[in-house]
Design a protein around this motif. Structure first.
Motif, PDB file in Angstrom:
ATOM      1  N   GLU A  23       0.699  -1.640  -0.541  1.00 52.41           N
ATOM      2  CA  GLU A  23       0.076  -0.017  -0.349  1.00 52.41           C
ATOM      3  C   GLU A  23       0.676   1.180   0.352  1.00 52.41           C
ATOM      4  N   TYR A  56     -13.775  11.278   1.613  1.00 52.66           N
ATOM      5  CA  TYR A  56     -12.920  11.071   0.793  1.00 52.66           C
ATOM      6  C   TYR A  56     -11.699  11.358   0.768  1.00 52.66           C
ATOM      7  N   ASN A 107      -6.280   6.641  -5.884  1.00 52.75           N
ATOM      8  CA  ASN A 107      -5.830   5.867  -4.661  1.00 52.75           C
ATOM      9  C   ASN A 107      -7.045   6.405  -3.981  1.00 52.75           C
ATOM     10  N   ARG A 134     -10.337   7.277  -2.169  1.00 53.69           N
ATOM     11  CA  ARG A 134     -11.137   5.964  -1.127  1.00 53.69           C
ATOM     12  C   ARG A 134     -11.927   6.635  -0.038  1.00 53.69           C
ATOM     13  N   ARG A 135     -12.348   6.265   0.429  1.00 56.38           N
ATOM     14  CA  ARG A 135     -13.547   6.710   1.384  1.00 56.38           C
ATOM     15  C   ARG A 135     -13.666   5.648   2.982  1.00 56.38           C
TER      16      ARG A 135
END
Lengths: 199, 448
Positions: free
Chosen positions: B145, B188, B196, B198-199
Motif C-alpha cells: 500500500e 474521501y 488511490n 477511497r472513502r
C-alpha cells in the motif's frame, strides 16, 4: 284508534241533545273503555316507544362524542401542522418575510397556550453560494425565526436552533422554484402530548 | 521581463474560449485584477530510462512512470518525452544532452532487495556538466500500500534538490462527496495525482469541511452524525474517531488545526453569541473567544507561523461576505478581499498559503459564478490575482508546495476536482466527473 274514540264521544253528544226533548231519556249505556287487549297493546307500544327514544338519544350522544373527538383530533393535527409549517426566505437573506410572519404568529398563539411545548428550528439554504457560508446562513435563518418568536415573550429555551446549510434540499433541482422552496426553516415539535387550543 | 508579461496576456486572450472572452468582466474600482502570471522559467528535464538490475524491470518502469508524472505535475519542468536510444546506458554525455536542450537530467538504477527495492537516483545539471545531487531510496514492493507514496517522496526530493523548495507529490486531498446510493456526503481521500481514491467515513449523515493536523496523522471535520453540526477527529492510521463535545450552544462548524497541532479553531454559530473560538484538543481545555458578534465569523485559517488568522465575515453587511485578517490570538480585524463601498462583492472560503503571506479564496463582484483568487495579505485587497476564467470555481486549498491550489470546478462538461499552478496558471482535472465539496490539501506526508 283515535277515530274510534271520537265516534264514542259523538254518540255521547247525540244522546245529550236528545235529553233536551220532553220525553225522559233512556238510561245511558254503560260506557265502554278499551278492551283488555287494547290496553296490553298500548302498554307494549309505549315501552317500544321509550326504548326507541333512548336508543336514539344514545346514538345521538355517541355521534356527538365521535364528532367532538374528530374535531379535537383535527384541531390537534391542525395545531401540529401550524407549528411545523415551514417558512421561506429570500435569496441570501435571513429576514422574516411578511408571509412567514403570519405563519409564525399562528405558532406564537399555540405556543402561548402550551407552555411546555418546545420547537427545534432547522435553517436551510439553497445550493447557490459557498458551502461553509451557507452553513452559517442556515444558522442565521434559524436564529432569525427564534428571535421573532421570543419577541412575543416566549422563553428562548423553548427553541433549539441548528443549520443544515445547503445539504438537505427539499427539491433536488437547480431552478428558481426549487431554490425558493429550499431556502427555509423547518420545525420539529418535541413531545407528543395533546396541545391546548388557544381559542 | 515586462515585455514577456505582455505577451502572456495576449496569449491568454487568444486561448480563452469565445463565450468567456465575450463575457463582461467584473471590475473592481481601485483594485487591480491581475491577469498576468509570473513569467517563470521552466527548465527542460530529461529522464534517462532507469537501469534495472535482474528482476527489477517491472518495478523500474513503474517507479519511473510515477516520478515522471509527479515532476510534470510539479509544473516546474518542461518534460522531455522522447529520449534517443543512444543516450540509454552508463555514463552521462553532458554535451549531447545539452544539444538536445536538456537543462536537468535524472538518472536512476533500481535493485531488488528481497521483496523491496533500492533506488539510486542522480540529478545532473546539464548546463554546468556536473551532478547536482543524489540519493538512495528504500522502496516497498509495488504490491504494498505504501509504494506509491514512497515514490512520491522521491519525486519531492528531486524538486528540493533542484529548486531548494518543497514539492507536493507526497500528499493527499480530503473532500466530501455523496456516495452512490446515499443521500448525504461522506469524507474521501485521494492522492495528489488523483490515484488511490477511497472513502474514510461512514456517518450516514453529512460530513464536511476537513482540516489536516500539521503532521498529517489526523483529519478533523464537521459531521451531522449526532443530529447537529459538531467537530469530529479521525486518527487516519487507526480509523478511530471521536466527537469534540459541544463547548457552547450552537452549531460547531469550519474547524481548522493551528500549526501547533494541539489547538483547533472553529466557528460556533448561535445568533449574537456567534464567533470564532480556539480550543486545546489534546488537553481538552482553554476555550478562547477570538472574534465574534452576530457577523457570523467563519472559516478560520492560520498563517504558517500561527501568528495570524484569516477568516470570513459578514461585518460589512450580510450577503456580502469578505475576507478578514486578525492576530492569531484574536484582536482587530482588517479586510483583505477587494472591498469597494458601492460594490461589496461576495468573497468566501479563505486558505492561507503554507509558504507565503498569501491567501487564496473564491468570489465574485456579482453573484452567480465564482472564481479562484489569490491576494497578498499586505496588499489589503488592492491587488488580486484571478486564477480561473471559466465556469464556476470554489473552495481553494493550498498544496504543501505553496504553489498549487486544489478546488472544486464546474465546466460545461461537468464537475470535478481541479488543480491549478499559481505560478504558471496550468490547470488540470485530477478527478473528472465528481461533485466534490470543500477539498483540503494535506501537508507533506511522511507516512504511507
Amino acid at each position: 284508534m283515535t277515530a274510534h274514540r271520537l265516534s264514542v264521544a259523538a254518540l255521547v253528544l247525540v244522546m245529550t241533545v236528545a235529553a233536551c226533548r220532553p220525553e225522559p231519556p233512556p238510561p245511558p249505556p254503560a260506557p265502554t273503555g278499551p278492551t283488555e287487549e287494547e290496553l296490553a297493546q298500548m302498554r307494549a307500544d309505549s315501552i317500544a316507544r321509550a326504548r326507541a327514544d333512548s336508543i336514539a338519544a344514545a346514538e345521538a350522544a355517541a355521534e356527538r362524542a365521535r364528532a367532538e373527538a374528530e374535531r379535537l383530533a383535527a384541531e390537534q393535527r391542525a395545531m401540529r401542522m401550524t407549528l411545523e409549517q415551514m417558512v421561506n426566505f429570500d435569496y441570501d437573506e435571513s429576514a422574516i418575510r411578511p408571509d412567514a410572519e403570519s405563519v409564525l404568529r399562528e405558532k406564537v398563539d399555540i405556543l402561548r397556550a402550551n407552555p411546555s411545548v418546545s420547537l427545534a428550528i432547522e435553517g436551510h439554504a439553497d445550493e447557490r453560494g459557498s458551502t461553509e457560508y451557507n452553513l452559517a446562513l442556515g444558522s442565521r435563518r434559524a436564529e432569525s425565526v427564534r428571535t421573532f418568536l421570543t419577541g412575543f415573550g416566549l422563553d428562548e429555551g423553548r427553541f433549539a436552533t441548528s443549520s443544515r446549510g445547503e445539504e438537505e434540499p427539499l427539491v433536488a433541482e437547480s431552478n428558481e422554484e426549487a431554490w425558493a422552496q429550499n431556502r427555509r426553516a423547518q420545525f420539529t415539535i418535541s413531545g407528543d402530548e395533546d396541545l391546548v387550543s388557544p381559542r | 521581463m515586462r515585455h514577456c508579461g505582455v505577451s502572456v496576456v495576449v496569449l491568454w486572450a487568444l486561448l480563452l474560449p469565445e463565450g468567456v472572452a465575450a463575457q463582461e468582466r467584473d471590475s473592481i474600482p481601485g483594485v487591480t485584477l491581475g491577469l498576468v502570471y509570473e513569467t517563470t522559467y521552466t527548465p527542460a528535464l530529461g529522464i534517462r530510462p532507469f537501469t534495472p538490475s535482474l528482476g527489477a524491470d517491472q518495478a523500474a518502469a513503474q517507479v519511473e512512470a510515477i516520478i515522471a508524472r509527479d515532476l510534470r505535475y510539479s509544473d516546474r519542468f518542461r518534460m522531455m518525452d522522447s529520449i534517443p536510444e543512444a543516450l540509454v546506458g552508463e555514463g552521462v554525455d553532458y554535451s549531447l544532452w545539452d544539444r538536445l536542450g536538456a537543462v536537468w537530467l535524472l538518472t536512476g538504477r533500481i535493485e531488488a532487495a528481497g521483496e523491496r527495492f533500492v533506488l539510486d537516483l542522480e540529478v545532473h545539471d546539464v548546463v554546468y556538466g556536473r551532478m547536482k545531487d543524489s540519493g538512495r531510496f528504500d522502496l516497498p514492493n509495488p504490491r504494498e500500500e505504501g509504494f506509491r507514496m514512497a515514490v512520491h517522496r522521491v519525486s519531492d526530493s528531486v524538486v528540493e534538490w533542484v529548486f531548494d523548495e518543497p514539492g507536493m507529490a507526497a500528499s493527499r486531498i480530503a473532500f466530501s462527496m455523496i456516495p452512490l446510493g446515499s443521500a448525504t456526503k461522506e469524507m474521501y481521500l485521494v492522492d495528489s495525482d488523483g490515484e488511490n481514491l477511497r472513502r474514510i467515513t461512514n456517518h450516514g449523515a453529512t460530513v464536511l469541511s476537513p482540516t489536516w493536523s500539521p503532521d498529517g496523522s489526523k483529519l478533523a471535520f464537521t459531521s451531522f452524525k449526532s443530529g447537529v453540526a459538531r467537530t469530529w477527529i479521525q486518527e487516519l492510521e487507526l480509523r478511530s474517531e471521536r466527537m469534540i463535545e459541544p463547548l457552547r450552544t450552537g452549531d460547531h462548524i469550519t474547524p481548522v488545526f493551528s500549526p501547533d497541532g494541539e489547538t483547533m479553531s472553529f466557528a460556533v454559530t448561535s445568533g449574537a453569541r456567534s464567533g470564532i473560538f480556539s480550543y486545546n484538543i489534546e488537553r481538552n481545555c482553554c476555550l478562547t473567544h477570538l472574534s465574534g458578534g452576530r457577523w457570523n465569523d467563519i472559516s478560520p485559517t492560520y498563517s504558517a507561523d500561527g501568528d495570524w488568522l484569516v477568516f470570513n465575515s459578514n461585518r460589512l453587511g450580510t450577503a456580502n461576505p469578505q475576507i478578514y485578517m486578525m492576530p492569531g490570538r484574536g484582536g482587530e480585524a482588517d479586510v483583505i478581499s477587494p472591498y469597494s463601498f458601492d460594490r461589496p462583492g461576495y468573497f468566501t472560503a479563505p486558505d492561507w498559503s503554507p509558504t507565503d503571506a498569501v491567501v487564496a479564496f473564491h468570489g465574485a463582484i456579482r453573484r452567480g459564478t465564482y472564481h479562484i483568487l489569490v491576494a497578498r495579505v499586505e496588499e489589503r485587497g488592492q491587488r488580486v490575482r484571478q486564477l480561473t476564467w471559466e465556469g464556476n470555481n470554489e473552495d481553494p486549498s493550498w498544496a504543501p508546495d505553496g504553489r498549487h491550489l486544489v478546488f472544486k470546478g464546474e465546466r460545461r462538461w461537468g464537475k470535478g476536482l481541479f488543480v491549478v499552478d499559481v505560478a504558471t496558471g496550468n490547470t488540470r482535472v485530477i478527478l473528472p466527473g465528481v461533485d466534490v465539496t470543500v477539498p483540503e490539501w494535506s501537508p507533506a506526508l511522511s507516512g504511507g
